[in-house]
Motif scaffolding. Structure first.
Motif, mmCIF file in Angstrom:
data_model
loop_
_atom_site.group_PDB
_atom_site.id
_atom_site.type_symbol
_atom_site.label_atom_id
_atom_site.label_comp_id
_atom_site.label_asym_id
_atom_site.label_seq_id
_atom_site.Cartn_x
_atom_site.Cartn_y
_atom_site.Cartn_z
ATOM 1 N N PHE A 94 94.677 64.746 9.412
ATOM 2 C CA PHE A 94 93.297 64.807 9.525
ATOM 3 C C PHE A 94 92.758 65.320 7.644
ATOM 4 C CE2 PHE A 94 93.882 63.992 13.823
ATOM 5 C CZ PHE A 94 93.561 62.711 14.403
ATOM 6 N N ALA A 95 92.345 64.296 7.188
ATOM 7 C CA ALA A 95 92.159 65.011 6.124
ATOM 8 C C ALA A 95 90.857 64.924 5.522
ATOM 9 C CB ALA A 95 93.318 64.859 4.646
ATOM 10 N N GLY A 96 90.566 65.660 4.290
ATOM 11 C CA GLY A 96 89.256 65.298 4.197
ATOM 12 C C GLY A 96 88.452 66.975 2.915
ATOM 13 N N HIS A 97 88.663 67.534 3.601
ATOM 14 C CA HIS A 97 89.004 68.876 2.597
ATOM 15 C C HIS A 97 89.102 69.565 1.384
ATOM 16 C CE1 HIS A 97 86.095 70.119 5.853
ATOM 17 N NE2 HIS A 97 86.847 69.956 7.472
ATOM 18 N N ASP A 98 88.261 69.866 0.405
ATOM 19 C CA ASP A 98 89.176 69.905 -0.595
ATOM 20 C C ASP A 98 89.844 71.600 -0.587
ATOM 21 O OD1 ASP A 98 87.775 67.982 -1.970
ATOM 22 O OD2 ASP A 98 85.495 68.589 -2.401
ATOM 23 N N GLU A 99 89.368 71.867 0.328
ATOM 24 C CA GLU A 99 89.771 73.709 0.408
ATOM 25 C C GLU A 99 90.252 74.041 1.718
ATOM 26 O OE1 GLU A 99 88.138 77.325 -1.318
ATOM 27 O OE2 GLU A 99 87.094 75.501 -2.969
ATOM 28 N N ASP A 100 90.390 75.373 1.995
ATOM 29 C CA ASP A 100 91.821 75.341 3.482
ATOM 30 C C ASP A 100 90.724 74.974 4.644
ATOM 31 O OD1 ASP A 100 93.615 75.440 2.436
ATOM 32 O OD2 ASP A 100 94.171 77.908 2.173
ATOM 33 N N VAL A 101 91.027 74.056 5.320
ATOM 34 C CA VAL A 101 90.209 74.523 7.113
ATOM 35 C C VAL A 101 91.020 75.897 7.408
ATOM 36 C CG1 VAL A 101 89.515 73.683 9.109
ATOM 37 C CG2 VAL A 101 90.854 71.869 6.886
ATOM 38 N N CYS A 102 89.454 76.709 7.736
ATOM 39 C CA CYS A 102 88.591 77.453 8.174
ATOM 40 C C CYS A 102 89.076 77.176 9.768
ATOM 41 C CB CYS A 102 87.871 78.301 7.741
ATOM 42 S SG CYS A 102 87.508 78.636 5.953
ATOM 43 N N HIS A 103 88.109 76.288 9.982
ATOM 44 C CA HIS A 103 87.698 76.187 11.678
ATOM 45 C C HIS A 103 87.980 75.138 12.142
ATOM 46 C CE1 HIS A 103 86.577 77.700 15.962
ATOM 47 N NE2 HIS A 103 87.070 78.444 15.090
ATOM 48 N N PHE A 104 88.714 74.821 12.998
ATOM 49 C CA PHE A 104 87.765 73.371 14.450
ATOM 50 C C PHE A 104 87.830 73.267 14.972
ATOM 51 C CE2 PHE A 104 92.800 73.366 13.641
ATOM 52 C CZ PHE A 104 92.630 72.360 14.758
ATOM 53 N N VAL A 105 87.105 72.452 16.085
ATOM 54 C CA VAL A 105 87.468 71.898 17.228
ATOM 55 C C VAL A 105 87.469 70.908 17.485
ATOM 56 C CG1 VAL A 105 85.837 74.269 17.907
ATOM 57 C CG2 VAL A 105 84.904 72.037 17.373
ATOM 58 N N LEU A 106 87.906 70.325 18.939
ATOM 59 C CA LEU A 106 87.821 69.283 19.740
ATOM 60 C C LEU A 106 86.799 69.129 20.740
ATOM 61 C CD1 LEU A 106 91.347 69.160 20.269
ATOM 62 C CD2 LEU A 106 90.046 69.037 18.453
ATOM 63 N N ALA A 107 85.760 67.430 20.220
ATOM 64 C CA ALA A 107 85.258 67.385 21.453
ATOM 65 C C ALA A 107 84.971 65.955 21.322
ATOM 66 C CB ALA A 107 83.724 68.446 20.581
ATOM 67 N N ASN A 108 84.713 65.421 22.432
ATOM 68 C CA ASN A 108 83.697 64.252 22.803
ATOM 69 C C ASN A 108 84.673 63.238 21.930
ATOM 70 O OD1 ASN A 108 81.849 65.248 24.013
ATOM 71 N ND2 ASN A 108 80.430 65.455 22.329
ATOM 72 N N SER A 109 86.297 63.343 21.488
ATOM 73 C CA SER A 109 87.431 62.505 21.278
ATOM 74 C C SER A 109 86.832 62.328 19.982
ATOM 75 C CB SER A 109 87.198 60.768 21.911
ATOM 76 O OG SER A 109 86.179 60.478 21.598
ATOM 77 N N HIS A 110 86.686 63.673 19.549
ATOM 78 C CA HIS A 110 85.774 64.187 17.182
ATOM 79 C C HIS A 110 86.928 65.148 17.389
ATOM 80 C CE1 HIS A 110 83.298 60.967 18.456
ATOM 81 N NE2 HIS A 110 83.313 60.993 16.969
ATOM 82 N N ILE A 111 86.906 65.569 15.851
ATOM 83 C CA ILE A 111 87.283 66.891 16.252
ATOM 84 C C ILE A 111 86.630 67.605 14.420
ATOM 85 C CG2 ILE A 111 88.859 67.855 14.310
ATOM 86 C CD1 ILE A 111 91.066 66.458 14.704
ATOM 87 N N ILE A 112 85.271 68.577 15.211
ATOM 88 C CA ILE A 112 85.191 68.811 14.250
ATOM 89 C C ILE A 112 85.203 70.639 13.229
ATOM 90 C CG2 ILE A 112 82.680 69.407 13.643
ATOM 91 C CD1 ILE A 112 82.827 67.044 15.218
ATOM 92 N N SER A 113 85.570 70.061 12.093
ATOM 93 C CA SER A 113 86.428 71.020 11.187
ATOM 94 C C SER A 113 84.685 71.588 10.223
ATOM 95 C CB SER A 113 87.546 70.374 10.054
ATOM 96 O OG SER A 113 86.960 69.075 9.673
ATOM 97 N N ALA A 114 85.528 72.940 10.078
ATOM 98 C CA ALA A 114 84.772 73.300 9.208
ATOM 99 C C ALA A 114 85.783 73.870 7.749
ATOM 100 C CB ALA A 114 84.097 75.323 9.243
ATOM 101 N N GLY A 115 85.007 74.260 6.399
ATOM 102 C CA GLY A 115 86.191 73.741 5.515
ATOM 103 C C GLY A 115 85.605 75.316 4.552
ATOM 104 N N GLY A 116 86.682 76.191 3.532
ATOM 105 C CA GLY A 116 85.687 76.682 2.872
ATOM 106 C C GLY A 116 85.856 76.166 1.587
ATOM 107 N N ASP A 117 85.207 74.971 0.875
ATOM 108 C CA ASP A 117 84.577 74.084 0.289
ATOM 109 C C ASP A 117 83.059 73.657 0.746
ATOM 110 O OD1 ASP A 117 84.570 72.384 2.643
ATOM 111 O OD2 ASP A 117 85.478 70.952 0.873
ATOM 112 N N GLY A 118 82.886 74.566 1.692
ATOM 113 C CA GLY A 118 81.268 74.208 2.424
ATOM 114 C C GLY A 118 80.948 73.148 2.977
ATOM 115 N N LYS A 119 81.771 72.858 3.330
ATOM 116 C CA LYS A 119 81.596 71.512 4.442
ATOM 117 C C LYS A 119 81.809 71.159 5.896
ATOM 118 C CE LYS A 119 81.955 68.927 -0.482
ATOM 119 N NZ LYS A 119 82.919 68.047 -0.735
ATOM 120 N N ILE A 120 81.821 70.654 6.241
ATOM 121 C CA ILE A 120 82.083 69.894 7.674
ATOM 122 C C ILE A 120 82.291 68.245 7.785
ATOM 123 C CG2 ILE A 120 80.879 69.364 9.623
ATOM 124 C CD1 ILE A 120 78.463 71.294 10.139
#
Length: 539
Positions: free
Chosen positions: A308-334
């Motif tokens: 699973f990709a999409g961030h321009d910088e490192d993934v800082c944190h993520f959780v699993l919820a409702n068969s989704h992956i919600i990720s937070a990146g160093g690029d300020g995006k979700i």
């Protein structure tokens, strides 16, 4: 008593030199016999040299002697002897029966003279000049009883072997404990501890099956470390027998485990991971990789199930919820990724890097270095739309949504934190209890019903190092990861001191433990260069 003793002269009635006699008694018997021979010449002549002396005794006595001789002959032909008897206890028993038959016919044979006596001696397997003494008669009877007992034991062993091939059922006879109703027996066994239940299970197959009941081990499991039960008694692993979990929990309590490395990567990273079923999700740089565990749970299939990709910088944190992956990146995006499809959405959320994110009930909450926390909707029609912004006084390092989902500011925790005591990990156990850890080297347990200004329990890191992450089984076990030398510590929340410590790195590649997760059998710790495993099932 494999050898046959030498018998005395015919008709003397003295003790033989077998295993049952002693040397001193034998010598005394010989002296006595020499004295008696001088006055008994006529009596020996009347006996006509017959060794058995059958005509001079009543028929019942002769029958008794015949039975004793038959028993002795049957036993002396037991295992390990060749010649007269044969080779088994059962054959000895059959010879006893033949000896009894010979004793019953002893009276008839005595009337037949020498020919009858010769036939009787052939049945008993004795020599012509051998007459048993009284001691030998008792010995023969004892051996006859032993042979009959051996034959009965052989039949019993054969019966047990046949019963072992059948399903274990309640014994029809035996101890009064077995005949109690199962409800009463369950009540009695519920007062036993783990060791007593284990000993009771060794009595028989039925009790072993009975003592493996989950009801008997549930109370013990709730008092054990990491047995799959929460503090409220909820069973998180109902598919695994409780007794097996209690066995593994003893390894957690004693610190017995086997260390290994599941994954390695070349450059230093700050990975985060989550577990779901038989899958492991771990971030590496700006990707999130999904791996599947092998059946043993101690190794991974090297080829990832998904990337699973999409961030321009490192993934800082993520959780699993409702068969989704919600990720937070160093690029300020979700980023929002569908686990079982290629669906992925990425949207700008903060002005600086997003340090943490959580998701419950269709609500996403994110925290950033820009000193704000924001609330988002996971609904497809409102995805990427900010619902609320919360201004804070400092950078937000960790965030967790309360199970109450109130969406309102309830309280501020703590009032006397020193400067720089940032909270790096936070988790709710219930709507009113939560755990936190961070730069101040403490793990704190908060109960909102008791106080919001002071925690109700705290544990201090012995080496005064930063605590990056924590994980709990929801009951008694607490695991933390520290910054120096990748040390994982296990705590029993019923005591203050650390239970066990596992250093996973050394000086050349010293790294903090950025994230850790565990099941009832394994603990996984993510460091800067590799993913470690502590196997408590097979230490």
């Amino acid at each position: 008593m494999s050898g046959q003793g030498r018998l005395g002269p015919p008709g003397n009635g003295g003790p033989g030199e077998g295993e049952s006699g002693e040397a001193r008694k034998l010598q005394e018997g010989r002296v006595a016999r020499r004295k008696r021979r001088k006055g008994k010449g006529k009596a020996e002549a009347r006996q006509g040299g017959r060794g058995s002396g059958a005509e001079g005794q009543p028929e019942p006595q002769r029958a008794k002697e015949s039975a004793g001789l038959g028993a002795e002959a049957g036993v002396r032909a037991g295992p390990g002897e060749e010649g007269e008897g044969g080779g088994s206890v059962e054959e000895g028993a059959r010879r006893i029966v033949r000896g009894d038959e010979g004793s019953a016919e002893a009276g008839k044979e005595a009337k037949g003279g020498n020919d009858g006596n010769e036939e009787w001696r052939a049945r008993t397997g004795r020599r012509e000049d051998a007459r048993p003494s009284r001691a030998q008669e008792g010995e023969g009877e004892a051996w006859g009883r032993f042979a009959r007992t051996g034959a009965a034991l052989a039949v019993e062993v054969e019966g047990e072997a046949a019963a072992a091939r059948e399903p274990a059922g309640r014994p029809a006879a035996g101890s009064a404990l077995w005949r109690l109703p199962e409800e009463l027996l369950l009540l009695i066994c519920s007062y036993l501890d783990m060791r007593a239940l284990g000993r009771l299970a060794q009595v028989c197959r039925w009790l072993r099956r009975f003592t493996s009941c989950d009801l008997l081990w549930r109370r013990i499991a709730r008092a054990s470390l990491n047995s799959g039960f929460t503090r409220l008694g909820t069973d998180l692993m109902a598919s695994v027998p409780v007794k097996e979990r209690v066995k593994v929990s003893q390894n957690w309590r004693l610190g017995r485990c086997r260390e290994g490395i599941l994954l390695k990567w070349r450059c230093s990273q700050m990975p985060w991971m989550q577990l779901e079923g038989d899958s492991l999700y771990i971030s590496q740089a700006n990707f999130i990789l999904a791996y599947q565990f092998r059946p043993d749970g101690a190794s991974l299939n090297r080829r990832p199930l998904g990337v699973f990709a999409g961030h321009d910088e490192d993934v800082c944190h993520f959780v699993l919820a409702n068969s989704h992956i919600i990720s937070a990146g160093g690029d300020g995006k979700i980023g929002v990724h569908k686990i079982h499809s290629t669906f992925a959405v990425k949207y700008s959320a903060h002005e600086q890097e997003v340090n943490c994110v959580d998701c419950k009930g269709g609500i996403i909450v994110s925290g950033s270095r820009d000193r704000t926390a924001k609330v988002w909707s996971l609904a497809s029609g409102r995805l990427g739309q900010c619902l609320h912004t919360i201004q804070t006084e400092d950078r937000v390092w960790s965030i967790a949504i309360s199970p109450l989902l109130s969406g309102q500011l309830m309280t501020h925790l703590g009032s006397d934190f020193p400067p720089g005591a940032g909270v790096l990990d936070l988790m709710y156990e219930s709507p009113s209890t939560l755990l936190s850890c961070g730069y101040d080297t403490y793990v704190r347990y908060w109960d909102l019903r008791a106080s919001v200004r002071k925690c109700v329990m705290e544990w201090e890191e012995p080496h005064d190092s930063t605590l990056y992450c924590l994980q709990t089984d929801g009951n008694h076990l607490l695991a933390t990861g520290s910054s120096y030398y990748g040390v994982v510590r296990l705590w029993d929340r019923r005591q203050r001191a650390c239970l066990h410590a596992f250093p996973l790195t050394s000086t050349p590649q010293s790294s903090p433990v950025y994230c850790l997760r565990f099941t009832t059998k394994h603990l996984y710790a993510a460091l800067a260069y590799n993913l470690h495993i502590l196997d408590f099932q097979n230490p």
